[in-house]
Design an enzyme around this catalytic site. Structure first.
Site, PDB file in Angstrom:
ATOM      1  N   HIS A  36      27.809  59.519  -0.915  1.00 21.46           N
ATOM      2  CA  HIS A  36      26.729  60.402  -0.469  1.00 21.46           C
ATOM      3  C   HIS A  36      25.591  60.423  -1.496  1.00 21.46           C
ATOM      4  O   HIS A  36      24.406  60.366  -1.140  1.00 21.46           O
ATOM      5  CB  HIS A  36      27.241  61.837  -0.295  1.00 21.46           C
ATOM      6  CG  HIS A  36      28.294  62.005   0.755  1.00 21.46           C
ATOM      7  ND1 HIS A  36      29.573  62.419   0.469  1.00 21.46           N
ATOM      8  CD2 HIS A  36      28.247  61.824   2.097  1.00 21.46           C
ATOM      9  CE1 HIS A  36      30.268  62.500   1.587  1.00 21.46           C
ATOM     10  NE2 HIS A  36      29.490  62.137   2.585  1.00 21.46           N
ATOM     11  N   SER A 188      35.465  58.273   0.573  1.00 20.68           N
ATOM     12  CA  SER A 188      35.453  59.095   1.784  1.00 20.68           C
ATOM     13  C   SER A 188      35.893  60.499   1.413  1.00 20.68           C
ATOM     14  O   SER A 188      36.743  60.679   0.526  1.00 20.68           O
ATOM     15  CB  SER A 188      36.412  58.508   2.830  1.00 20.68           C
ATOM     16  OG  SER A 188      36.618  59.416   3.892  1.00 20.68           O
TER      17      SER A 188
END
Length: 283
Positions: A36, A188
């Site tokens: 991210h 993840s």
């Protein structure tokens, strides 16, 4: 960094910026990791006023248990976004995004794209993704949208959405490379649910994709996929949803590998009841 919890507050903040302004947008469901943050960094490096969102979207979960177990770490996420110089965080509630309850008012004509791979094994998932991303894009009105290639099929779905809705057609989608752990496992948020032992075992997923890439011309594709499935099971994975060698543009399975044809291998499998996905370009 400015934190907005309502649509009205977000739009007010964005209206106060110098116009025209180049806005980069990074939608997330939180539990942030370096994947991210790489998207935030890419937007900032391009000189964009950068907006991120954290919203765990209930309509894209076809498994309620998966929704209930999704990791939440808002305070840590906020600190990371501040460190990476994110300008605005949109942090809405479910009631803010779904005032009439979590339901999707219309159907997106994704056709084949939601009938295969993730679409087949997570029915309704991409309808929920399209709806919430469409709402977020209308609110943020970004110039640039940043997503990670780990969710390869989702990136294709969003590209469709940008073409489908003329109001969004000027948004440029940037698909950034998958960021991996030291052992190769694709980063993840779901990785947090793995024990240390299974986190190490999970690296088998990426290793299996590499095995396919290294041996793509040595065996028939069916034989190669069967060998890959065996590797995953022997590596500790309990269940395999799919391993697919597909055309990189359509995701339709290919019957014979052609080095001149862009191809990709995609996989989804369960370890410790955690569903992990990954992909690797083959040429």
């Amino acid at each position: 960094m400015i934190i907005c919890k309502t649509k009205q507050a977000l739009q007010k903040v964005l209206q106060l910026q110098n116009n025209p302004i180049s806005i980069g947008f990074v939608p997330t469901m939180g539990a942030l990791h370096n994947g991210h943050l790489a998207l935030i960094d890419a937007s900032k490096k391009a000189g964009n006023y950068t907006v991120s969102s954290i919203f765990v979207n209930p309509t894209q979960f076809n498994n309620k248990e998966d929704f209930d177990k999704y990791p939440i770490s808002i305070e840590a996420d906020i600190n990371l976004l501040i460190q990476h110089q994110c300008d605005v965080l949109f942090l809405p509630t479910v009631a803010e995004m779904y005032p009439d309850g979590p339901k999707i008012p219309h159907h997106y004509p994704l056709n084949y794209l939601e009938q295969i791979l993730e679409g087949e094994y997570r029915p309704g998932h991409f309808q929920g993704v399209c709806y919430i991303v469409e709402q977020l894009l209308k609110l943020v009105t970004p110039t640039h949208l940043y997503m990670g290639s780990k969710d390869y099929q989702q990136c294709m779905v969003i590209q469709f959405l940008l073409q489908y809705n003329q109001q969004l057609s000027n948004i440029q989608l940037h698909i950034e490379p998958t960021v991996r752990e030291a052992n190769g496992l694709a980063m993840s948020s779901r990785n947090r649910r793995l024990s240390t032992e299974n986190f190490n075992k999970a690296a088998t997923l990426f290793q299996t994709l590499v095995f396919i890439k290294q041996n793509i011309g040595q065996y028939s594709l069916d034989a190669l996929i069967n060998m890959a499935k065996t590797k995953l099971i022997e590596g500790g994975f309990e269940k395999i949803d799919y391993i697919s060698i597909a055309d990189a543009h359509t995701l339709k399975p290919i019957e014979q590998f052609n080095p001149q044809q862009p191809a990709i291998v995609l996989a989804a499998a369960f370890l410790q009841n955690v569903r992990l996905i990954d992909n690797l370009p083959l040429n």
